[in-house]
Motif scaffolding. Structure first.
Motif, short mmCIF file in Angstrom:
data_model
loop_
_atom_site.label_atom_id
_atom_site.label_comp_id
_atom_site.label_asym_id
_atom_site.label_seq_id
_atom_site.Cartn_x
_atom_site.Cartn_y
_atom_site.Cartn_z
N LEU A 26 -16.73 3.14 -6.76
CA LEU A 26 -16.18 4.20 -5.92
C LEU A 26 -15.80 3.72 -4.52
O LEU A 26 -14.72 4.07 -4.02
N PRO A 27 -16.64 2.91 -3.83
CA PRO A 27 -16.20 2.42 -2.51
C PRO A 27 -14.92 1.59 -2.59
O PRO A 27 -14.09 1.64 -1.67
N ARG A 28 -14.73 0.84 -3.66
CA ARG A 28 -13.49 0.07 -3.82
C ARG A 28 -12.31 1.01 -4.01
O ARG A 28 -11.21 0.74 -3.50
N GLU A 29 -12.53 2.09 -4.75
CA GLU A 29 -11.44 3.06 -4.94
C GLU A 29 -11.06 3.68 -3.60
O GLU A 29 -9.87 3.82 -3.29
N HIS A 30 -12.05 4.06 -2.79
CA HIS A 30 -11.76 4.60 -1.47
C HIS A 30 -10.96 3.61 -0.63
O HIS A 30 -10.00 3.99 0.06
N ARG A 31 -11.36 2.34 -0.69
CA ARG A 31 -10.69 1.31 0.11
C ARG A 31 -9.26 1.11 -0.36
O ARG A 31 -8.33 0.96 0.46
N PHE A 32 -9.05 1.11 -1.67
CA PHE A 32 -7.70 0.92 -2.19
C PHE A 32 -6.82 2.12 -1.87
O PHE A 32 -5.64 1.95 -1.51
N VAL A 33 -7.35 3.33 -1.97
CA VAL A 33 -6.59 4.52 -1.62
C VAL A 33 -6.21 4.51 -0.14
O VAL A 33 -5.09 4.90 0.24
N LYS A 34 -7.10 4.05 0.70
CA LYS A 34 -6.81 3.93 2.13
C LYS A 34 -5.66 2.96 2.35
O LYS A 34 -4.77 3.19 3.19
N TRP A 35 -5.66 1.84 1.61
CA TRP A 35 -4.56 0.88 1.71
C TRP A 35 -3.25 1.51 1.28
O TRP A 35 -2.23 1.38 1.97
N LEU A 36 -3.25 2.23 0.17
CA LEU A 36 -2.04 2.91 -0.30
C LEU A 36 -1.54 3.89 0.76
O LEU A 36 -0.32 4.01 0.99
N ASP A 37 -2.46 4.59 1.39
CA ASP A 37 -2.09 5.57 2.40
C ASP A 37 -1.43 4.92 3.61
O ASP A 37 -0.58 5.52 4.27
N GLU A 38 -1.82 3.68 3.90
CA GLU A 38 -1.24 2.97 5.04
C GLU A 38 0.12 2.36 4.71
O GLU A 38 1.06 2.46 5.50
N VAL A 39 0.22 1.73 3.54
CA VAL A 39 1.47 1.01 3.24
C VAL A 39 2.62 1.95 2.90
O VAL A 39 3.79 1.54 2.98
N LYS A 40 2.32 3.20 2.56
CA LYS A 40 3.39 4.13 2.18
C LYS A 40 4.36 4.37 3.34
O LYS A 40 5.51 4.78 3.11
N HIS A 41 3.94 4.10 4.58
CA HIS A 41 4.78 4.41 5.73
C HIS A 41 5.96 3.46 5.87
O HIS A 41 6.99 3.84 6.46
N ASP A 42 5.86 2.24 5.36
CA ASP A 42 7.00 1.33 5.44
C ASP A 42 7.33 0.68 4.10
O ASP A 42 8.05 -0.32 4.05
N ALA A 43 6.82 1.23 3.02
CA ALA A 43 7.04 0.64 1.70
C ALA A 43 8.40 1.03 1.13
O ALA A 43 8.75 2.21 1.06
N ALA A 44 9.16 0.02 0.74
CA ALA A 44 10.37 0.25 -0.03
C ALA A 44 10.03 0.37 -1.51
O ALA A 44 10.72 1.04 -2.28
N ALA A 45 8.92 -0.29 -1.91
CA ALA A 45 8.44 -0.24 -3.30
C ALA A 45 7.02 -0.79 -3.31
O ALA A 45 6.65 -1.60 -2.46
N ILE A 46 6.25 -0.34 -4.30
CA ILE A 46 4.89 -0.82 -4.50
C ILE A 46 4.75 -1.29 -5.94
O ILE A 46 5.11 -0.56 -6.87
N PHE A 47 4.22 -2.49 -6.10
CA PHE A 47 4.01 -3.06 -7.42
C PHE A 47 2.51 -3.19 -7.67
O PHE A 47 1.79 -3.80 -6.87
#
Length: 252
Positions: A26-47
């Protein structure tokens, strides 16, 4: 794809959510979701290059319990118009159309070519590629055979998921995982795979997961192989800014 000014392409792999237990991941999931939330602001695409889950199987009307945070975040990002591409790994190779129908995220079962700003990428999870690892390659053929999936589907989900999670952690032949240590270029089979592909076609970048070890290795005069590491011990990801590809660590 030509990237707009300030836009980037992000790559991540091997989160293995659910391992060794739902509570511990669960802590890893929280950390990964936080990363997704940050990169969405300048992401042209996510792989996402596979093994997002430590086990995934889609029954006709059932998917594994849990992971609502990451699934919800992926849905939010995709609904905002940002493309997301998912490559199945050896732990989620039984993924079918759930991501495509529910999240509008295309799912790939093998390597794919993508071009960004004139740079050609070969992208995939990486399992079963290159020389060696013959035991796992044989095992993968068994698990991807339609009759094998049909047989497993007859197990009640409570039994099937529990059995698969146990084998996913305990049986390294099934998981296809090697020790997380650098073997040297001559023994890193994805390095050898990339070099062999360059004999017939030029790629600027090869990006794979599976090895759980962050690597950025020059495989040709103008070509490099990058392994994304994992979100268990390294928490690494790659970003392409239109010119260069960089491997970074996401801090806690």
């Amino acid at each position: 794809m030509q990237l707009a000014d300030g836009k980037k392409v992000y790559f991540a792999s091997d989160q293995h959510l659910g391992a060794p237990t739902m509570e511990e991941s669960l802590p890893r999931e929280h950390r990964f979701v936080k990363w997704l939330d940050e990169v969405k602001h300048d992401a042209a695409a996510i792989f996402l290059l596979g093994d997002l889950f430590d086990f995934w199987f889609e029954y006709k009307t059932v998917v594994p319990k849990g992971f609502v945070r990451v699934l919800g975040k992926l849905a939010e990002i995709r609904d905002s118009g940002i493309p997301i591409y998912f490559f199945v790994g050896n732990h989620d190779l039984w993924m079918n159309d759930y991501f495509e129908t529910e999240l509008n995220i295309p799912v790939y079962h093998d390597n794919q070519e993508f071009s960004f700003n004139g740079k050609l990428f070969l992208i995939g999870h990486g399992d079963g590629k290159g020389p060696g690892d013959k035991g796992y390659k044989r095992m993968k053929k068994v698990f991807t055979y339609p009759f094998s999936k049909w047989l497993f589907r007859w197990l009640h989900p409570d039994l099937g998921v529990r059995l698969a999670q146990y084998l996913s952690v305990k049986n390294k032949l099934i998981s296809g995982e090697a020790d997380v240590k650098f073997l040297g270029e001559e023994k890193e089979w994805l390095v050898q795979y990339a070099k062999r592909k360059l004999e017939t076609k030029h790629y600027d970048f090869f990006i794979f997961g599976h090895r759980h070890l962050p690597m950025n290795i020059k495989v040709g005069e103008n070509s490099s192989y990058m392994n994304l590491g994992d979100w268990i011990g390294f928490f690494t990801y790659a970003v392409f800014d239109g010119t260069s590809l960089e491997l970074l660590n996401y801090p806690d």
